[in-house]
Motif scaffolding. Structure first.
Motif, PDB file in Angstrom:
ATOM      1  N   ARG A   1       0.866  -1.183   0.000  1.00  0.00           N
ATOM      2  CA  ARG A   1       0.000   0.000   0.000  1.00  0.00           C
ATOM      3  C   ARG A   1       0.896   1.225   0.000  1.00  0.00           C
ATOM      4  O   ARG A   1       1.631   1.486   0.955  1.00  0.00           O
ATOM      5  CB  ARG A   1      -0.895  -0.024   1.239  1.00  0.00           C
TER       6      ARG A   1
ATOM      7  N   ASP B   1      -2.291   0.637  -4.581  1.00  0.00           N
ATOM      8  CA  ASP B   1      -1.643  -0.639  -4.279  1.00  0.00           C
ATOM      9  C   ASP B   1      -0.700  -1.045  -5.399  1.00  0.00           C
ATOM     10  O   ASP B   1      -1.002  -0.852  -6.582  1.00  0.00           O
ATOM     11  CB  ASP B   1      -2.687  -1.741  -4.080  1.00  0.00           C
TER      12      ASP B   1
ATOM     13  N   ALA C   1      -2.544  -6.039   3.098  1.00  0.00           N
ATOM     14  CA  ALA C   1      -1.522  -5.219   2.433  1.00  0.00           C
ATOM     15  C   ALA C   1      -0.554  -4.710   3.493  1.00  0.00           C
ATOM     16  O   ALA C   1      -0.891  -4.636   4.674  1.00  0.00           O
ATOM     17  CB  ALA C   1      -2.159  -4.041   1.693  1.00  0.00           C
TER      18      ALA C   1
ATOM     19  N   ARG D   1       2.368  -1.590   4.472  1.00  0.00           N
ATOM     20  CA  ARG D   1       2.736  -0.210   4.163  1.00  0.00           C
ATOM     21  C   ARG D   1       4.247  -0.012   4.064  1.00  0.00           C
ATOM     22  O   ARG D   1       4.715   1.026   3.610  1.00  0.00           O
ATOM     23  CB  ARG D   1       2.176   0.726   5.226  1.00  0.00           C
TER      24      ARG D   1
END
Length: 115
Positions: free
Chosen positions: A14, A20, A107, A109
């Motif tokens: 992300r 994404d 996801a 980061r």
């Protein structure tokens, strides 16, 4: 920068702008061989296997210019990988602020690496 996933599943990164970036598995999985296990009856309804240090890392290619490899945190923390700055793992810890849906990480980061 070329990102090669040595994990058996896709990784979704992300990005700061909320979009994404999907990294598909390469088809090669990097793992630590299991260490020796001792199995015993500890008064529990199933046997307990206690393992020692994990065995060698398998499936990790040599460094390649402009390439980073995504592996599991177990592989990243293995002593054989300590000097590899091209080996990273998905940031799934509480301080990494992964994206969760229903408690499951969907996801990440950021990626983490060895110092």
């Amino acid at each position: 920068m070329n990102i090669v996933s040595l994990l058996p599943h896709q990784i979704i990164l992300r990005l700061p702008d909320g979009t994404d970036h999907v990294v598909q598995p390469s088809g090669t999985v990097c793992r630590c061989r299991p260490g020796q296990a001792t199995v015993g009856d500890e008064g529990l309804p199933v046997p307990v296997a206690r393992t020692g240090r994990h065995g060698p890392v398998e499936g990790l290619p040599p460094p390649a210019e402009g390439t980073v490899y995504l592996v599991s945190r177990l592989v990243l923390d293995h002593p054989d990988v300590a000097s590899r700055r091209d080996v990273l793992a998905p940031g799934t810890g509480p301080d990494d602020d992964p994206v969760r849906i229903g408690g499951q990480i969907v996801a990440v980061r950021r990626l983490v690496g060895r110092a």
